[in-house]
Design a protein around this motif. Structure first.
Motif, PDB file in Angstrom:
ATOM      1  N   THR A 123       0.844  -1.267   0.108  1.00 25.68           N
ATOM      2  CA  THR A 123       0.122  -0.022  -0.017  1.00 25.68           C
ATOM      3  C   THR A 123       0.926   1.108   0.165  1.00 25.68           C
ATOM      4  OG1 THR A 123       0.009   0.456   2.280  1.00 25.68           O
ATOM      5  CG2 THR A 123      -1.663  -1.109   1.451  1.00 25.68           C
ATOM      6  N   TYR A 135      -3.106   0.395   4.506  1.00 23.54           N
ATOM      7  CA  TYR A 135      -2.278  -0.542   5.133  1.00 23.54           C
ATOM      8  C   TYR A 135      -3.023  -0.842   6.423  1.00 23.54           C
ATOM      9  CZ  TYR A 135       1.179  -2.022   8.641  1.00 23.54           C
ATOM     10  OH  TYR A 135       2.156  -2.891   9.375  1.00 23.54           O
ATOM     11  N   LEU A 140       4.076  -0.959   3.734  1.00 16.45           N
ATOM     12  CA  LEU A 140       3.860   0.093   3.123  1.00 16.45           C
ATOM     13  C   LEU A 140       5.098   0.663   2.239  1.00 16.45           C
ATOM     14  CD1 LEU A 140       3.191   2.129   6.375  1.00 16.45           C
ATOM     15  CD2 LEU A 140       1.862   2.371   4.465  1.00 16.45           C
TER      16      LEU A 140
END
Length: 324
Positions: free
Chosen positions: A43, A49, A64
């Motif tokens: 993400t 996330y 992330l």
């Protein structure tokens, strides 16, 4: 003999530390294990996330792409980023306004045809906002990209993410849907808490000393946000007149708090606070978290979208209900 003993001890300690390090979660950089059993999800920003982790639980690995403090609008994905994305099952970005580089730099460069690239805001109704840019004449209509700051928008994004995850792992559809429903129920409770808080206030003015990204949040609860920066641009200039205007507004509305964004100890907020103190007005500086990013420490402490929004609730309650 002692030299050999210490050498062996050093090797053991080295391997133990390496083993511990390898077990640390890969919060950033979208690096995943080789396990074929988990869904690999990358993400851009923290809200997606957290939503993906809450929906998938132990069945997913979520990481992330952007590290804390990285400006998402003008990010430049590296070749290594693209390699890691190709190894993912699902790549979730916020929307084309927040991360225009996804369309420009990522979609055409992905070789993994099984990878789903998901616009988490695709079912959200965007809000038009009028932003005045200093040194330019007039106001310019544009759409606010910070969709996740509305709890109702967050609910829509959760459904979008759950559907994509269920498409990739249909055998876990029921569990994903159950987890999503539980998360949305918590959002509903928090939304009601905010509504109760703001309903009890005669004045819903919030003074913000930074770049206010909670536009959708403010729209949901009909808040009057007065920010020193009138656009979302992180490099916008401010003038002494801007600060004077905000100081006068604090006095007129009898505010008892100035809010600032996460990660930034706003010099503007402190300047306003100090100037007001000279004039006999005591104001407190409190944080309103925009939830773009989260620090490694916050991740390790288990902070979530819900917990950070709860902290926003507590700070708003403290800052807006302590007036004389």
């Amino acid at each position: 003999m002692f030299k050999r003993f210490y050498f062996v001890l050093f090797i053991l300690v080295f391997f133990l530390l390496s083993a511990c390090k390898s077990k640390q979660p890969a919060y950033f950089g979208c690096q995943f294990s080789d396990s074929p059993d988990t869904l690999k999800i990358c993400t851009t920003l923290f809200p997606q996330y957290d939503f993906a982790k809450a929906i998938g639980g132990d069945l997913v690995e979520v990481s992330l792409l952007l590290k804390p403090g990285v400006e998402p609008h003008h990010y430049e994905p590296t070749p290594q980023d693209l390699i890691r994305l190709n190894r993912s099952d699902l790549f979730i970005y916020t929307n084309d306004l927040m991360e225009p580089w996804v369309k420009d730099r990522v979609m055409g460069a992905i070789e993994n045809k099984q990878l789903i690239i998901l616009n988490a805001s695709q079912n959200v109704t965007f809000k038009e906002t009028t932003a005045h840019h200093h040194h330019e004449k007039g106001h310019h209509e544009h759409l606010d990209p910070h969709t996740w700051t509305s709890l109702s928008n967050a609910t829509i994004m959760i459904d979008t993410i759950e559907e994509a995850m269920s498409q990739l792992k249909p055998e876990h559809h029921d569990l994903f849907q159950q987890n999503a429903a539980q998360y949305k129920q918590e959002l509903l409770k928090l939304d009601q808490a905010f509504r109760d808080l703001f309903a009890a206030l005669d004045d819903k003015t919030i003074i913000h000393g930074g770049h206010f990204a909670l536009g959708y949040f403010a729209l949901d609860y009909e808040l009057n946000i007065q920010s020193i920066f009138e656009s979302y641009s992180p490099d916008e200039d401010i003038t002494p007149q801007d600060i004077i205007k905000l100081i006068e507004l604090v006095k007129e509305t009898n505010q008892r708090a100035i809010f600032q964004e996460e990660f930034i100890d706003s010099q503007t907020a402190h300047t306003i606070q100090e100037e007001l103190k000279k004039q006999g007005f005591e104001v407190e500086i409190l944080v309103l978290h925009g939830l773009h990013h989260i620090t490694l420490q916050e991740l390790e402490q288990g902070e979530t979208y819900l917990s950070l929004m709860q902290k926003n609730y507590e700070n708003l309650k403290k800052g807006l209900t302590t007036r004389e």
